[in-house]
Motif scaffolding. Structure first.
Motif, PDB file in Angstrom:
ATOM      1  N   UNK A 317       0.793  -1.226   0.000  1.00 48.99           N
ATOM      2  CA  UNK A 317       0.000   0.000   0.000  1.00 48.99           C
ATOM      3  C   UNK A 317       0.820   1.267   0.000  1.00 48.99           C
ATOM      4  N   UNK A 318       2.147   1.160  -0.083  1.00 49.53           N
ATOM      5  CA  UNK A 318       3.008   2.341   0.015  1.00 49.53           C
ATOM      6  C   UNK A 318       4.075   2.308  -1.067  1.00 49.53           C
ATOM      7  N   UNK A 319       4.333   3.472  -1.667  1.00 46.99           N
ATOM      8  CA  UNK A 319       5.394   3.595  -2.662  1.00 46.99           C
ATOM      9  C   UNK A 319       6.214   4.843  -2.365  1.00 46.99           C
ATOM     10  N   UNK A 330      -4.676   2.252  -5.740  1.00 45.18           N
ATOM     11  CA  UNK A 330      -5.508   1.120  -5.356  1.00 45.18           C
ATOM     12  C   UNK A 330      -5.355   0.696  -3.909  1.00 45.18           C
ATOM     13  N   UNK A 331      -4.619   1.475  -3.094  1.00 44.01           N
ATOM     14  CA  UNK A 331      -4.509   1.138  -1.674  1.00 44.01           C
ATOM     15  C   UNK A 331      -5.900   1.105  -1.044  1.00 44.01           C
ATOM     16  N   UNK A 332      -6.140   0.098  -0.233  1.00 45.48           N
ATOM     17  CA  UNK A 332      -7.465  -0.125   0.347  1.00 45.48           C
ATOM     18  C   UNK A 332      -7.649   0.738   1.590  1.00 45.48           C
ATOM     19  N   UNK A 333      -8.354   1.846   1.448  1.00 45.31           N
ATOM     20  CA  UNK A 333      -8.558   2.752   2.578  1.00 45.31           C
ATOM     21  C   UNK A 333      -9.513   2.179   3.614  1.00 45.31           C
ATOM     22  N   UNK A 334     -10.178   1.085   3.301  1.00 44.90           N
ATOM     23  CA  UNK A 334     -11.045   0.422   4.281  1.00 44.90           C
ATOM     24  C   UNK A 334     -10.288  -0.593   5.131  1.00 44.90           C
ATOM     25  N   UNK A 335      -9.031  -0.808   4.817  1.00 43.85           N
ATOM     26  CA  UNK A 335      -8.205  -1.741   5.587  1.00 43.85           C
ATOM     27  C   UNK A 335      -7.785  -1.066   6.893  1.00 43.85           C
ATOM     28  N   UNK A 336      -8.186  -1.578   8.053  1.00 46.69           N
ATOM     29  CA  UNK A 336      -7.869  -0.891   9.320  1.00 46.69           C
ATOM     30  C   UNK A 336      -6.383  -0.873   9.654  1.00 46.69           C
ATOM     31  N   UNK A 337      -5.602  -1.681   8.975  1.00 51.31           N
ATOM     32  CA  UNK A 337      -4.157  -1.683   9.244  1.00 51.31           C
ATOM     33  C   UNK A 337      -3.380  -0.798   8.280  1.00 51.31           C
ATOM     34  N   UNK A 338      -4.058  -0.199   7.299  1.00 52.72           N
ATOM     35  CA  UNK A 338      -3.347   0.526   6.243  1.00 52.72           C
ATOM     36  C   UNK A 338      -2.519   1.683   6.785  1.00 52.72           C
ATOM     37  N   UNK A 360      -4.714  12.535   3.768  1.00 53.74           N
ATOM     38  CA  UNK A 360      -5.706  11.626   3.179  1.00 53.74           C
ATOM     39  C   UNK A 360      -6.003  10.459   4.122  1.00 53.74           C
ATOM     40  N   UNK A 361      -4.978   9.933   4.756  1.00 52.92           N
ATOM     41  CA  UNK A 361      -5.195   8.851   5.714  1.00 52.92           C
ATOM     42  C   UNK A 361      -6.065   9.332   6.874  1.00 52.92           C
ATOM     43  N   UNK A 362      -5.791  10.550   7.350  1.00 53.83           N
ATOM     44  CA  UNK A 362      -6.563  11.085   8.479  1.00 53.83           C
ATOM     45  C   UNK A 362      -8.025  11.307   8.099  1.00 53.83           C
ATOM     46  N   UNK A 363      -8.259  11.700   6.859  1.00 48.76           N
ATOM     47  CA  UNK A 363      -9.620  12.016   6.431  1.00 48.76           C
ATOM     48  C   UNK A 363     -10.427  10.787   6.047  1.00 48.76           C
ATOM     49  N   UNK A 364      -9.757   9.790   5.434  1.00 45.88           N
ATOM     50  CA  UNK A 364     -10.537   8.740   4.786  1.00 45.88           C
ATOM     51  C   UNK A 364     -10.231   7.322   5.239  1.00 45.88           C
ATOM     52  N   UNK A 365      -9.064   7.073   5.802  1.00 48.80           N
ATOM     53  CA  UNK A 365      -8.678   5.688   6.092  1.00 48.80           C
ATOM     54  C   UNK A 365      -9.403   5.154   7.324  1.00 48.80           C
ATOM     55  N   UNK A 366      -9.772   3.888   7.261  1.00 53.04           N
ATOM     56  CA  UNK A 366     -10.349   3.217   8.424  1.00 53.04           C
ATOM     57  C   UNK A 366      -9.255   2.962   9.450  1.00 53.04           C
ATOM     58  N   UNK A 367      -9.620   3.004  10.723  1.00 49.32           N
ATOM     59  CA  UNK A 367      -8.684   2.735  11.798  1.00 49.32           C
ATOM     60  C   UNK A 367      -9.119   1.472  12.527  1.00 49.32           C
ATOM     61  N   UNK A 368      -8.189   0.770  13.152  1.00 46.36           N
ATOM     62  CA  UNK A 368      -8.540  -0.494  13.809  1.00 46.36           C
ATOM     63  C   UNK A 368      -9.497  -0.292  14.974  1.00 46.36           C
ATOM     64  N   UNK A 369     -10.411  -1.216  15.113  1.00 43.36           N
ATOM     65  CA  UNK A 369     -11.329  -1.216  16.247  1.00 43.36           C
ATOM     66  C   UNK A 369     -10.780  -2.124  17.332  1.00 43.36           C
ATOM     67  N   UNK A 370     -11.329  -2.013  18.528  1.00 45.10           N
ATOM     68  CA  UNK A 370     -10.854  -2.795  19.670  1.00 45.10           C
ATOM     69  C   UNK A 370     -11.500  -4.177  19.683  1.00 45.10           C
TER      70      UNK A 370
END
Length: 792
Positions: A317-319, A330-338, A360-370
């Motif tokens: 997911x990183x270049x 194509x990085x999956x912003x719904x991936x909580x580990x991204x 962009x990560x702060x605005x759109x990326x999913x974060x892991x749940x507990x």
């Protein structure tokens, strides 16, 4: 206070214009001799206008803080009298300078023509920076415009040389003044992250190399300017150093609760400025660097355009793009580990995260749940394990508000000052520094992941009342559960945080030769039965990391020697702890093992192989996974009789892997399974394919890591030799280790392979060709040497 500065600037402008005699009310020579009043008092005599000399124009301009309308009560006036060859310019200057001196204001002044000012700006950086922000107070606007246009044109035309010079000046200043965010008595103007740096950013923006400071930086600048304003008003002095005895009064003047709130606000503002400035200087360095064609892949698109920026993968997911890490297409912003995975990839590659990517990560990326999934937890450990390279990446996430969203308890220690001269940093930065120092000690402990997370959390209790070790243990228990650690690991984390001062305090305050001292340590770590030795190892490594991260006065050879001796004696006093349980086959593995010949099952990241045992099976299977760009996270190998009633020598080896893509999408399961079957049938030359791939891959050096460690664990098994390998993970690592063991003529009877963050902790139970453990000292030394050579 901004309003007060604006009013004062207007008053000064009117007064100074009057002194010049162009549209104002100048103070006469008589009043000048008797002492002129300040700008809020009008002169008593009528103005005497300057004689009209036609083209002999004159203008008074302000530079510095008054030029920016930011003059604080203790600030200096910095003025330039600009003229076009007036023969009486000295008389004009006297009309302006003397009343200012008589008023008691400090004045930095000069009298120049446009050509003279331009010439000075070309060689004097201070003069150039001042003229870039010059503001007309009175006089000929055309003359002022002419000067500003000339200075700006010169600044932009010679930007490469001037910006490189400016960067060097800033670094020298930072070395002298230190980091504003972490100083107990900071210089608000000159320290790194202070007011001067914002002015520098504005100068760089004038060159068109970077954008002007954004709203967050401007807000941070305004706060620091208000603090400086209050400091000058309270002390009546011009000093910009906020000393301890003035902090409470300044806080009250600004309507803040106390000095701690003031220092936290200053730290946050300074870090905002520093973070933005770091990105700006990367742009400047890129601009000033010699042009290299290799950084561009010239490729014509459909419209015939050329010059595509090269993008090299650095992780899933990183270049890398132009020296920064950005999201892959194509990085999956719904991936909580991204978010954490991209951050870890940047840190491990020793590259910064691009600010736009962080936003962009702060605005759109999913974060892991507990509780966090294992992938997110591993990414956090890999980020911390990058050492000092992790600090800048962590700061980028923190500036975007991601750290507090990931770890809500972090808010209590964020920017919290430590009113102790021994401490170099705020609490949160100290924790990150400790984790970075701990990264160099991961070879010293059995669980590098618990060391890194324990270092990150060891002072987390300083955000709560009471003993920070006790309150921190409670927070560490909650955070360990949140991160998804197993119950036993959470207990270890809790114990490590509760007793993180146990070894240094006991070693320096008690007699370590007294058996009671050692008993005290052993009793304290007995909260997690069977893991006492592991906890002492963690505490010993954490003591080093904590001391080094605190400051030069907190750690030294004497304390290090005492702590090491106490840890060794405590370990020697332990009975050995509880051995790990023997590996056992799960029901589905047993079912697979009953197949005749070989069986392969690929289910997501889980790959299971059952095949007749033979030399090299483990490392050849690991090589196939590496060919498919899979990184092995865990591996378990167990030899079991496939038909218990038959000859026990006929055994089936069961290999159970957990593997994830190095980057991009996972491989086709059918293709992976086909290659594994080809390997089992001896129809795939794994070594040749891997060598060919290695020659075609261009790798970055990445972060510096501790050297690998290979140990022969005595008395761990009576039927096999136990080889333990601790190393930084990389593609094909398990292949290299297994091949080295195979070259030594050894068979892997069982293996326990774990990748904790970016660190591999691998244990192999090996026997010789006759199925016996090694006993000869020279043979054991040869095995160790061969494995180390394979990892070099």
């Amino acid at each position: 206070m901004a309003a007060a500065r604006a009013v004062r600037a207007d008053e000064l402008d009117r007064w100074l214009a009057g002194l010049l005699g162009l549209g104002g009310r100048p103070i006469t020579a008589d009043r000048r001799r008797n002492g002129a009043e300040g700008p809020s008092t009008a002169p008593a005599t009528p103005p005497a206008a300057l004689p009209d000399r036609g083209t002999d124009a004159v203008a008074l301009i302000a530079v510095g803080s008054h030029g920016r309308r930011e003059l604080t009560p203790g600030g200096d006036l910095d003025l330039v009298l600009l003229h076009r060859g007036r023969p009486d310019v000295a008389e004009v200057a006297d009309r302006v300078w003397y009343p200012i001196w008589d008023s008691g204001m400090r004045l930095d002044h000069s009298v120049r023509t446009v050509d003279e000012a331009r010439s000075v700006a070309r060689t004097d950086m201070k003069a150039a920076l001042g003229l870039l922000s010059a503001r007309r107070i009175a006089g000929d606007q055309v003359l002022v415009d002419e000067l500003r246009a000339a200075v700006l044109a010169d600044w932009r035309a010679d930007a490469r040389r001037r910006l490189a010079e400016l960067a060097e000046m800033c670094r020298e200043r930072w070395e002298t003044q230190g980091e504003l965010a972490f100083l107990l008595e900071p210089d608000l103007k000159e320290a790194h992250g202070g007011l001067r740096d914002v002015h520098v950013m504005q100068a760089v923006a004038a060159s068109w190399v970077a954008s002007a400071p954004d709203a967050r930086v401007r807000a941070a600048h305004d706060l620091l300017l208000d603090v400086r304003h209050a400091l000058h008003e309270i002390t009546g002095r011009t000093s910009d150093r906020l000393v301890l005895q003035e902090q409470e009064a300044v806080a009250q003047a600004l309507g803040m609760l106390d000095a701690n709130v003031l220092l936290r606000s200053i730290a946050e503002a300074a870090r905002t400025i520093t973070y933005a400035e770091d990105h700006l200087w990367r742009l400047v360095d890129r601009f000033c660097a010699p042009r290299r064609a290799s950084t561009i892949r010239h490729r014509a698109d459909a419209a015939g355009r050329r010059g595509t920026v090269e993008r090299n993968p650095v992780g899933d997911g990183a270049v890398e793009q132009e020296g920064e890490v950005v999201l892959a297409r194509g990085a999956d912003l719904d991936d909580p580990a991204l978010t954490l995975r991209v951050a870890a990839a940047a840190a491990q590659a020793d590259l910064p995260l691009a600010p736009a990517t962080v936003d962009r990560l702060a605005e759109r990326a999913a974060l892991p749940t507990t509780p966090w999934p294992a992938a997110a937890r591993d990414a956090l450990v890999a980020l911390l394990g990058a050492g000092t390279a992790a600090i800048g990446v962590w700061e980028a996430l923190d500036q975007a508000g991601l750290i507090v969203r990931l770890l809500p308890d972090w808010e209590r220690v964020r920017n919290r000052p430590q009113r102790n001269p021994v401490h170099t940093y705020t609490v949160d930065r100290h924790l990150v520094e400790a984790a970075a120092r701990a990264a160099a000690l991961t070879r010293e402990v059995a669980r590098p992941d618990l060391l890194l997370v324990g270092a990150l959390l060891h002072d987390i209790g300083k955000g709560w009342p009471g003993d920070h070790s006790q309150s921190g243990a409670v927070v560490a228990r909650d955070m360990g559960t949140r991160l998804g650690f197993r119950a036993g690991d959470v207990q270890v984390l809790e114990t490590v945080v509760r007793h993180h001062l146990l070894l240094p305090e006991t070693a320096t305050r008690r007699d370590i030769d007294d058996p009671v001292t050692v008993e005290t340590v052993v009793k304290a770590v007995s909260a997690v039965p069977g893991r006492e030795r592991e906890i002492i190892e963690l505490l010993a490594a954490l003591a080093i990391a904590d001391g080094l991260a605190t400051g030069p006065a907190a750690w030294g050879p004497w304390k290090a020697r005492l702590v090491a001796q106490l840890a060794r004696r405590a370990i020697a006093a332990l009975a050995g702890g509880t051995p790990p349980p023997a590996p056992a086959l799960a029901p589905e593995q047993l079912a697979l093992a009953r197949h005749d010949g070989a069986a392969v099952r690929v289910a997501g990241s889980r790959i299971t192989i059952a095949a007749p045992d033979r030399v090299g099976l483990l490392w050849k299977a690991a090589g196939v996974l590496a060919l498919h760009r899979l990184a092995v996270r865990t591996a378990r190998t167990v030899n079991s009789s496939s038909r218990p009633s038959e000859d026990a020598a006929r055994t089936t080896a069961v290999l159970d892997f957990t593997a994830v893509p190095e980057y991009g999408t996972p491989p086709d399961p059918a293709a992976l399974e086909a290659d594994l079957r080809r390997m089992l049938a001896d129809r795939l030359n794994v070594a040749e394919r891997l060598e060919k791939r290695a020659r075609s891959v261009r790798t970055r050096p990445g972060v510096a890591v501790p050297p690998p460690r290979v140990s022969i664990v005595d008395d761990a098994s009576s039927t096999a030799t136990v080889v333990e390998v601790r190393a930084h993970d990389r593609p094909g690592l398990l292949w290299r280790i297994g091949q080295a063991l195979g070259d030594c003529g050894l068979q892997v009877r069982a293996a326990q392979v774990d990748t904790l963050g970016a660190e591999a902790v691998d244990v192999f139970y090996v026997v010789d060709a006759e199925g016996r453990p090694l006993t000869d000292v020279s043979d054991l030394s040869h095995v160790r040497t061969q494995v180390l050579a394979a990892l070099a």
